[in-house]
Design a protein around this motif. Structure first.
Motif, short mmCIF file in Angstrom:
data_model
loop_
_atom_site.label_atom_id
_atom_site.label_comp_id
_atom_site.label_asym_id
_atom_site.label_seq_id
_atom_site.Cartn_x
_atom_site.Cartn_y
_atom_site.Cartn_z
N GLN A 183 8.12 7.20 -8.57
CA GLN A 183 7.37 6.91 -7.36
C GLN A 183 8.18 7.37 -6.15
O GLN A 183 9.36 7.67 -6.26
CB GLN A 183 7.04 5.43 -7.26
CG GLN A 183 8.26 4.53 -7.20
CD GLN A 183 7.90 3.06 -7.29
OE1 GLN A 183 6.84 2.71 -7.79
NE2 GLN A 183 8.76 2.20 -6.81
N ASN B 86 4.39 4.93 -3.58
CA ASN B 86 3.27 5.60 -4.25
C ASN B 86 3.74 6.15 -5.59
O ASN B 86 4.77 6.81 -5.66
CB ASN B 86 2.74 6.76 -3.41
CG ASN B 86 1.71 6.34 -2.41
OD1 ASN B 86 1.40 5.17 -2.28
ND2 ASN B 86 1.19 7.31 -1.68
N PRO B 87 2.96 5.92 -6.64
CA PRO B 87 3.33 6.51 -7.94
C PRO B 87 3.14 8.03 -7.89
O PRO B 87 2.27 8.54 -7.20
CB PRO B 87 2.36 5.86 -8.92
CG PRO B 87 1.27 5.28 -8.11
CD PRO B 87 1.78 5.08 -6.71
#
Length: 161
Positions: free
Chosen positions: A13, A66-67
């Motif tokens: 991420q 955020n992945p």
């Protein structure tokens, strides 16, 4: 090598300032205009490494946490260049210390300081340009110190200055 490369793709991420530097990489790869006050060498090197990994620059890095999709983000290539640069700083610190006339134990202690320095360790594990700067500084210091052994304007001296 173990300190810089173990678990390099974890977490999968966006972490910390990768928001900015991976965004610059995206800008270079997609041809999008962006403004940055810093010199481009480190970001261009990251973009080249990303290109070698097959990255297209279309993944958003806009938010920390955020992945990142494994299939489209070659994180090993993006984080690998800073890790390689961080790895190279350790023996270069040793060589510089030896060139400065330090004993082997003192040079090993110097290199160990670089090896286990938490700031250098963290910065060399993410998509950041700090490792590029640090490697360039240490390389310049080594070259300056080691050039003193050679006659001015000789081939060896010119290669190091």
């Amino acid at each position: 090598v173990l300190t810089r490369w173990t678990g390099l793709c974890y977490p999968m991420q966006v972490v910390w300032d990768e928001v900015h530097f991976a965004g610059f990489v995206n800008g270079y790869l997609t041809g999008s205009y962006f403004f940055d006050i810093h010199p481009p060498l480190g970001k261009l090197a990251l973009a080249a490494s990303a290109t070698l990994g097959g990255y297209d620059g279309k993944t958003s890095w806009a938010t920390i946490g955020n992945p990142l999709p494994e299939e489209s983000v070659p994180l090993l290539f993006l984080r690998g260049l800073p890790a390689l640069q961080g790895t190279l700083t350790v023996p270069l610190v040793y060589l510089t210390a030896r060139e400065l006339g330090l004993s082997v134990p003192a040079a090993l202690l110097s290199a160990s300081g670089m090896l286990f320095d938490v700031c250098a360790l963290v910065e060399s594990r993410y998509v950041l340009t700090d490792s590029t700067l640090l490697l360039a500084i240490i390389l310049q210091l080594w070259a300056s110190v080691s050039s003193d052994r050679f006659a001015p304007l000789s081939r060896e001296w010119l290669l190091r200055t």
